[in-house]
Design an enzyme around this catalytic site. Structure first.
Site, PDB file in Angstrom:
ATOM      1  N   SER A 110       0.927  -1.227   0.038  1.00 41.90           N
ATOM      2  CA  SER A 110      -0.020   0.123   0.145  1.00 41.90           C
ATOM      3  C   SER A 110       0.868   1.249   0.181  1.00 41.90           C
ATOM      4  O   SER A 110       1.633   1.382  -0.866  1.00 41.90           O
ATOM      5  CB  SER A 110      -0.892  -0.125   1.108  1.00 41.90           C
ATOM      6  N   ASP A 119     -10.729  -4.658  -4.920  1.00 40.74           N
ATOM      7  CA  ASP A 119      -9.987  -4.049  -3.704  1.00 40.74           C
ATOM      8  C   ASP A 119     -10.587  -2.558  -3.582  1.00 40.74           C
ATOM      9  O   ASP A 119     -10.522  -1.643  -4.568  1.00 40.74           O
ATOM     10  CB  ASP A 119      -8.480  -3.813  -4.272  1.00 40.74           C
ATOM     11  N   HIS A 145      -7.630  -5.720   0.318  1.00 35.15           N
ATOM     12  CA  HIS A 145      -6.377  -4.818   0.081  1.00 35.15           C
ATOM     13  C   HIS A 145      -5.018  -5.451   0.643  1.00 35.15           C
ATOM     14  O   HIS A 145      -4.126  -4.955   0.752  1.00 35.15           O
ATOM     15  CB  HIS A 145      -6.701  -3.587   0.795  1.00 35.15           C
TER      16      HIS A 145
END
Length: 267
Positions: free
Chosen positions: A94, A216, A244
């Site tokens: 991320s 996601d 995610h």
């Protein structure tokens, strides 16, 4: 203060390259527990917590230094320079994927490759660019987080995790969010969700894997497709997964994608 204490660094394994694992917002190094052990059998691995997260030294947190992601990127560069043996591969989840890009841009040649898990250079839709959220959505998210961090965590963390067949992972992420110092989390959330790193990824030459999930909430498939278009030395791999955090919910599929990428680049 030494680096090990500041970022709670743990080193394992040995091999021809060093893999550095960096967690996402609201998480810590424990989120790599299903993936990293497979790599320490073949590589040197380094896991750590971003300052302000997990077991890092909270006294090192400086609001000015970390007012942008570049503060964390400088920390990453220090860690890599201190611990790498052989080529360095940055495995960032991320927001940490973008932190790795910033470290790469500031220190050319620092990394031999990036493995980006659920990356996004910009969360806000902008013209033809689809980031997944309107600015009003992000403002609402941040306002809710500011006013009721624990309530926001309980609602939002399971949605981020997804993995409807593994509800225990949503509970785990909620608990991870709730363990984070609320004031630091609020600060990091604003920095994360309002960042626009599209200029930083444009024409990035370092070989990069973009590992995306097909469902996601945080980083829709269009984000990965955009990154693949603007990063000339990139590989896009989309795996079937709701959520995610595929390194937790689909660790086998995640490692398969990373292995193929490393093999392709002789790492």
């Amino acid at each position: 203060m030494n680096l090990q204490q500041r970022n709670k660094i743990h080193v394992a394994g040995s091999g021809p390259a060093t893999l550095f694992f960096a967690h996402g917002f609201g998480c810590d190094q424990n989120m790599w527990r299903l993936l990293e052990p497979e790599y320490r059998k073949r590589y040197k691995t380094v896991v750590f917590d971003l300052v302000g997260s997990g077991g890092s030294d909270l006294s090192a947190f400086d609001r000015d230094k970390y007012a942008t992601l570049s503060g964390h990127a400088e920390d990453v560069a220090e860690i890599v320079q201190a611990y790498r043996e052989g080529p360095a591969v940055f495995v960032g989840h991320s927001v940490s994927a973008m932190i790795g890009v910033l470290a790469d841009r500031a220190h050319p040649g620092l990394f031999a490759a990036h493995a980006m898990v659920g990356p996004s250079p910009c969360y806000i839709n902008d013209g033809d660019y689809i980031g997944g959220f309107e600015r009003a959505d992000i403002d609402s998210l941040l306002n809710t987080l500011e006013s009721n961090y624990l309530g926001w965590s309980s609602t939002f963390a399971p949605a981020i995790m997804g993995a409807p067949e593994q509800p225990e992972l949503g509970v785990e992420l909620t608990n991870s969010f709730c363990r984070t110092d609320p004031e630091i989390a609020k600060h990091f959330a604003r920095v994360t969700f309002l960042s626009d790193l599209r200029p930083a990824i444009a024409n990035l030459q370092t070989p990069s894997l973009i590992l995306q999930c097909d469902d996601d909430l945080i980083a829709p498939v269009e984000v990965g497709q955009y990154m693949h278009r603007v990063m000339p030395n990139s590989m896009l791999r989309i795996i079937e997964n709701v959520g995610h955090c595929p390194h937790l919910s689909r660790p086998g599929a995640s490692s398969d994608a990373i292995d193929a990428f490393l093999s392709q680049h002789g790492l």
